[in-house]
Design an enzyme around this catalytic site. Structure first.
Site, PDB file in Angstrom:
ATOM      1  N   SER A   1       0.863  -1.253  -0.172  1.00 41.91           N
ATOM      2  CA  SER A   1       0.081  -0.095   0.049  1.00 41.91           C
ATOM      3  C   SER A   1       0.879   1.320  -0.090  1.00 41.91           C
ATOM      4  CB  SER A   1      -0.769   0.164   1.348  1.00 41.91           C
ATOM      5  OG  SER A   1      -0.119  -0.058   2.346  1.00 41.91           O
ATOM      6  N   CYS A   2       2.128   1.284   0.074  1.00 43.40           N
ATOM      7  CA  CYS A   2       3.249   2.308   0.393  1.00 43.40           C
ATOM      8  C   CYS A   2       3.960   2.667  -0.740  1.00 43.40           C
ATOM      9  CB  CYS A   2       3.902   2.186   1.809  1.00 43.40           C
ATOM     10  SG  CYS A   2       2.832   2.087   2.901  1.00 43.40           S
ATOM     11  N   PHE A   3       4.941   1.784  -1.177  1.00 41.88           N
ATOM     12  CA  PHE A   3       5.751   2.211  -2.042  1.00 41.88           C
ATOM     13  C   PHE A   3       5.355   2.725  -3.426  1.00 41.88           C
ATOM     14  CE2 PHE A   3       9.835   0.117  -0.339  1.00 41.88           C
ATOM     15  CZ  PHE A   3       9.709   0.807   0.707  1.00 41.88           C
TER      16      PHE A   3
ATOM     17  N   LYS B   1       2.310   3.384  -4.509  1.00 35.74           N
ATOM     18  CA  LYS B   1       1.240   4.745  -4.203  1.00 35.74           C
ATOM     19  C   LYS B   1       1.992   5.911  -3.979  1.00 35.74           C
ATOM     20  CE  LYS B   1      -0.880   5.109  -0.234  1.00 35.74           C
ATOM     21  NZ  LYS B   1      -0.465   6.468   0.401  1.00 35.74           N
ATOM     22  N   ASP B   2       3.022   5.715  -3.121  1.00 35.35           N
ATOM     23  CA  ASP B   2       3.602   7.035  -2.695  1.00 35.35           C
ATOM     24  C   ASP B   2       4.635   7.504  -3.629  1.00 35.35           C
ATOM     25  OD1 ASP B   2       2.548   6.581  -0.147  1.00 35.35           O
ATOM     26  OD2 ASP B   2       4.518   6.079   0.921  1.00 35.35           O
TER      27      ASP B   2
END
Length: 432
Positions: free
Chosen positions: A266-268, A270-271
């Protein structure tokens, strides 16, 4: 301190349980999902994270953690409120702020009739300027109060790895506190007094950007080693030997140099996209960020390309996919390489058997029609090949006997495994 946390996902729940267990804090978790709230109040963890179910159950039993659907009450009865709702990615790569906007308004309602000083802390990942331009105005409008005078505001980014989120929260490298004013920052630093790590106090926007810069740099490191790994595959070199040699340089470090099937979660993804989109809005060209994304997207299906070296025509072939979560230790499948791999296998006419110890139910929402098995042995039985996408420790138990149950003893690894299998039966995505 009495603390409320709006959002009970992979950030809010580990933070809530962690704060309840470390320091003299009582935590109220807030979620609009009544089923989630009921589970938490019964000591049941609604998500899977290593060690989190046990700690959550203990904190509920000890009366240090509870949950509610009423944001206003939770805010009114606490000193600090964390905003930890999701900021999902939109089609253009930018972040969707709908949840955080609604939560900010709900928090404002809770502050309207409150006389005591209160600090609102944004923990959700948001691009620079969001706290000042989106969160604060909504809280002010709904509460009728002035930020920096009647209530405090901080930005406290999380640096949690899914699968080890609780441990990362309890044992952080650093704590970043972006503050609207000194009083706000001091209150949050006091809350973290039990954490003996460097505490960095910055502006709100700097704290917001620190989160994006950290994740984007780590993602770039992974895409870089995957490019090197693709070269190593051509040259018949073990990329892990290269990574070990490079990683001994203290300026580089060995972490995040494990080449494989690409990053997910959910992080890399998207970020990196959100930061690239934000830079484009500022008329800047995010060359490195865009390349990081492109390399990762291409890396996800390298295993299928290599499978076609063994089976040019996959029609009717049975392929076992072992590992569906984007990494071990979690049931999260968001942006998992397994999603793309299964899609590609289906497109090429293969029959897919899939297994994961935690993420099957989540993957059924993406690929409901494939066959799911209750263990890896069943997935391997009568398979023409197996693809290991997630390096769950139990897959290291795969043996020669398991391979004998396959139509063809062939395993292609998207993650480096430690089992004792003959070299001719196992191939790495970026290593011999």
């Amino acid at each position: 301190m009495d603390i409320s946390i709006v959002g009970t996902g992979y950030v809010g729940l580990p933070a809530g349980a962690g704060l309840a267990s470390k320091g003299n804090h009582n935590v109220t978790c807030v979620d609009i999902d009544e089923e989630k709230v009921e589970k938490i109040n019964n000591g049941e963890c609604p998500i899977y994270e290593e060690d989190l179910p046990e700690l959550l159950e203990k904190m509920v039993e000890d009366g240090k953690l509870s949950a509610t659907t009423n944001t206003s009450d939770a805010v009114h009865n606490s000193e600090i409120t964390f905003l930890a709702v999701g900021t999902p990615m939109q089609e253009d790569g930018s972040i969707n702020l709908d949840y955080i906007k609604q939560a900010a308004e709900d928090i404002g309602e809770g502050l309207r009739d409150k006389e005591e000083y209160h600090v609102v802390v944004v923990k959700s990942t948001v691009v620079p300027g969001t706290t000042e331009n989106e969160v604060i105005p909504r809280i002010e409008e709904k509460s009728g109060k002035k930020a920096g005078e009647d209530f405090g505001v901080c930005m406290n980014p999380e640096f949690l790895r899914e699968g080890t989120a609780l441990n990362d929260f309890l044992n952080p490298d650093r704590i970043v506190i972006g503050e609207l004013d000194e009083k706000s920052g001091s209150k949050i630093e006091e809350m973290y007094s039990a954490f003996d790590v460097p505490k960095i106090r910055t502006s709100l926007q700097a704290a917001e950007l620190i989160k994006y810069a950290s994740n984007s740099l780590l993602a770039t490191k992974i895409s870089f080693i995957n490019e090197i790994g693709n070269l190593c595959k051509e040259l018949n070199i073990d990329v892990y030997e290269v990574a070990d040699g490079v990683g001994l340089d203290h300026r580089i470090n060995r972490d995040f140099l494990d080449s494989g099937a690409g990053f997910g979660g959910s992080c890399f993804p998207k970020d990196v996209r959100a930061l690239a989109s934000f830079m484009e809005e500022k008329n800047l060209d995010p060359k490195i960020l865009n390349d990081t994304i492109q390399v990762n997207e291409e890396q996800k299906t390298k295993l299928v390309e290599q499978l076609q070296d063994h089976y040019p025509d996959l029609s009717g072939k049975t392929i076992a996919v072992l590992g569906l979560a984007f990494k071990p230790g979690t049931d999260d499948i968001r942006q998992s390489p397994a999603i793309d791999i299964i899609s590609e296998l289906k497109y090429l006419g293969a029959e897919v058997k899939a297994y994961d110890p935690k993420a099957i139910e989540n993957m059924k929402q993406k690929h409901p029609e494939i066959q799911y098995t209750s263990n890896y042995e069943e997935a391997l039985k009568d398979a023409d090949a197996a693809l290991i996408v997630t390096d769950w420790k139990e897959f290291n138990q795969i043996s020669r006997e398991d391979l004998q149950e396959m139509n063809k003893a062939l395993i292609l690894e998207g993650r480096r495994m430690e089992y004792k299998i003959d070299k001719e039966n196992r191939k790495g995505v970026t290593w011999p």
